[in-house]
Design an enzyme around this catalytic site. Structure first.
Site, PDB file in Angstrom:
ATOM      1  N   LYS A   1       0.840  -1.195   0.000  1.00  0.00           N
ATOM      2  CA  LYS A   1       0.000   0.000   0.000  1.00  0.00           C
ATOM      3  C   LYS A   1       0.884   1.258   0.000  1.00  0.00           C
ATOM      4  CE  LYS A   1      -3.858  -2.235   2.535  1.00  0.00           C
ATOM      5  NZ  LYS A   1      -4.708  -2.138   3.762  1.00  0.00           N
TER       6      LYS A   1
ATOM      7  N   TYR B   1     -12.449  -2.903  -2.439  1.00  0.00           N
ATOM      8  CA  TYR B   1     -12.958  -2.819  -1.068  1.00  0.00           C
ATOM      9  C   TYR B   1     -14.487  -2.788  -0.997  1.00  0.00           C
ATOM     10  CZ  TYR B   1      -8.284  -2.197   0.898  1.00  0.00           C
ATOM     11  OH  TYR B   1      -6.987  -2.398   1.314  1.00  0.00           O
TER      12      TYR B   1
ATOM     13  N   PHE C   1     -15.536   4.257   7.552  1.00  0.00           N
ATOM     14  CA  PHE C   1     -14.185   4.630   7.104  1.00  0.00           C
ATOM     15  C   PHE C   1     -13.966   4.376   5.613  1.00  0.00           C
ATOM     16  CE2 PHE C   1     -14.052   0.312   8.936  1.00  0.00           C
ATOM     17  CZ  PHE C   1     -13.545  -0.418   7.868  1.00  0.00           C
TER      18      PHE C   1
ATOM     19  N   ASN D   1      -1.923  -0.147   7.327  1.00  0.00           N
ATOM     20  CA  ASN D   1      -1.260  -1.397   7.705  1.00  0.00           C
ATOM     21  C   ASN D   1      -0.349  -1.956   6.609  1.00  0.00           C
ATOM     22  OD1 ASN D   1      -3.301  -2.181   6.049  1.00  0.00           O
ATOM     23  ND2 ASN D   1      -4.517  -3.189   7.640  1.00  0.00           N
TER      24      ASN D   1
ATOM     25  N   HIS E   1      -1.746  -5.312   1.748  1.00  0.00           N
ATOM     26  CA  HIS E   1      -2.991  -6.067   1.632  1.00  0.00           C
ATOM     27  C   HIS E   1      -2.625  -7.509   1.326  1.00  0.00           C
ATOM     28  CE1 HIS E   1      -6.931  -7.439   0.323  1.00  0.00           C
ATOM     29  NE2 HIS E   1      -6.296  -8.025  -0.673  1.00  0.00           N
TER      30      HIS E   1
ATOM     31  N   GLU F   1      -9.874 -10.663  -6.482  1.00  0.00           N
ATOM     32  CA  GLU F   1      -8.859  -9.607  -6.426  1.00  0.00           C
ATOM     33  C   GLU F   1      -7.806  -9.756  -7.533  1.00  0.00           C
ATOM     34  OE1 GLU F   1      -7.458 -10.044  -2.421  1.00  0.00           O
ATOM     35  OE2 GLU F   1      -9.317  -9.260  -1.543  1.00  0.00           O
TER      36      GLU F   1
HETATM   37  N1  UDP Z   1      -9.729  -1.096   7.839  1.00  0.00           N
HETATM   38  C1  UDP Z   1      -9.756  -0.018   8.708  1.00  0.00           C
HETATM   39  N2  UDP Z   1     -10.485  -0.131   9.871  1.00  0.00           N
HETATM   40  C2  UDP Z   1     -11.186  -1.254  10.187  1.00  0.00           C
HETATM   41  C3  UDP Z   1     -11.142  -2.343   9.303  1.00  0.00           C
HETATM   42  C4  UDP Z   1     -10.411  -2.228   8.138  1.00  0.00           C
HETATM   43  O1  UDP Z   1      -9.140   1.006   8.452  1.00  0.00           O
HETATM   44  O2  UDP Z   1     -11.814  -1.296  11.250  1.00  0.00           O
HETATM   45  C5  UDP Z   1      -8.953  -0.977   6.587  1.00  0.00           C
HETATM   46  C6  UDP Z   1      -7.555  -1.580   6.747  1.00  0.00           C
HETATM   47  O3  UDP Z   1      -6.629  -0.796   5.976  1.00  0.00           O
HETATM   48  C7  UDP Z   1      -7.751  -2.955   6.152  1.00  0.00           C
HETATM   49  C8  UDP Z   1      -8.732  -2.695   5.027  1.00  0.00           C
HETATM   50  O4  UDP Z   1      -9.608  -1.700   5.554  1.00  0.00           O
HETATM   51  O5  UDP Z   1      -6.532  -3.513   5.710  1.00  0.00           O
HETATM   52  C9  UDP Z   1      -9.533  -3.895   4.569  1.00  0.00           C
HETATM   53  O6  UDP Z   1     -10.224  -4.453   5.651  1.00  0.00           O
HETATM   54  P1  UDP Z   1     -10.334  -6.025   5.868  1.00  0.00           P
HETATM   55  O7  UDP Z   1     -11.344  -6.247   6.951  1.00  0.00           O
HETATM   56  O8  UDP Z   1     -10.567  -6.719   4.559  1.00  0.00           O
HETATM   57  O9  UDP Z   1      -8.900  -6.401   6.469  1.00  0.00           O
HETATM   58  P2  UDP Z   1      -7.612  -7.092   5.808  1.00  0.00           P
HETATM   59  O10 UDP Z   1      -8.094  -8.205   4.914  1.00  0.00           O
HETATM   60  O11 UDP Z   1      -6.863  -6.016   5.035  1.00  0.00           O
HETATM   61  O12 UDP Z   1      -6.817  -7.605   6.974  1.00  0.00           O
HETATM   62 MG    MG Z   2      -9.630  -8.294   3.553  1.00  0.00          MG
END
Ligand code: UDP
Ligand code: MG
Length: 168
Positions: A11, A51, A59, A123, A126, A137
């Site tokens: 990212k 997303y 958010f 974070n 991805h 994806e």
């Molecule tokens: N995210 C966030 N707050 C949350 C949950 C998700 O900012 O409470 C963001 C975070 O950058 C995350 C992305 O949205 O990586 C996608 O969310 P997902 O639940 O798919 O998590 P991931 O698969 O990335 O662990």
């Molecule tokens: Mg995810």
């Protein structure tokens, strides 16, 4: 366990923090094979499709801005497809928990992620969560001929009058 593939994105925060080499070194511990790699300038449409499952979250707009690089004054994401046995879980273990404050500090997200003042989890990477997510994806971020393995079924189509950029 069958061969799986998974989509990894570095990212914009990972890129502006110059973490690409470090992230790839850590991911190499999974002993998987890279079958696709490219630098992408994500469109809003691509970001929103990626997303889609979070579109009702408060958010969401901030997250779209984040993945498009608007929080980091860039417009780059680096995308990889890794392939191998149990690829999805192996990579998720190295990547760590979604919330960087809950992530084990030895994981990529635990080591390098942060939560912004607006609450978005920056974070760094991805990584696909399920085989279904991975397929969706990978098909979003890559065209069939950008991968060196035939992963999903393809078809040939004939196209007329397609506009594309070529070198001037
Ligand atoms: N995210 C966030 N707050 C949350 C949950 C998700 O900012 O409470 C963001 C975070 O950058 C995350 C992305 O949205 O990586 C996608 O969310 P997902 O639940 O798919 O998590 P991931 O698969 O990335 O662990
Ligand atoms: Mg995810």
């Amino acid at each position: 366990m069958a061969k799986e593939q998974t989509l990894i994105l570095i990212k914009p925060d990972g890129l502006v923090k110059s973490l690409t080499g470090n992230i790839l070194t850590r991911l190499s511990e999974a002993k998987l094979v890279i079958v696709g790699a490219k630098v992408v300038r994500p469109s809003r449409e691509l970001a929103e499709k990626h997303y889609e499952h979070l579109k009702d979250k408060p958010f969401f707009n901030d997250l779209i801005d984040y993945i498009m690089g608007k929080h980091h004054n860039t417009h780059r994401v680096v995308a990889f497809v890794y392939q191998g046995e149990n690829a999805i879980q192996k990579i998720r273990d190295i990547v760590g928990d979604t919330n960087p404050e809950k992530a084990n500090p030895v994981t990529i997200r635990g080591a390098y992620g942060r939560i912004t003042t607006t609450g978005v989890f920056e974070n760094v990477v991805h990584a696909s969560q399920t085989p279904e997510d991975a397929e969706k994806e990978i098909k979003l971020w890559f065209k069939p001929d950008e991968l060196v393995e035939d992963i999903y079924p393809t078809k040939e189509i004939e196209v007329e009058k397609v506009k594309m950029l070529v070198w001037a």
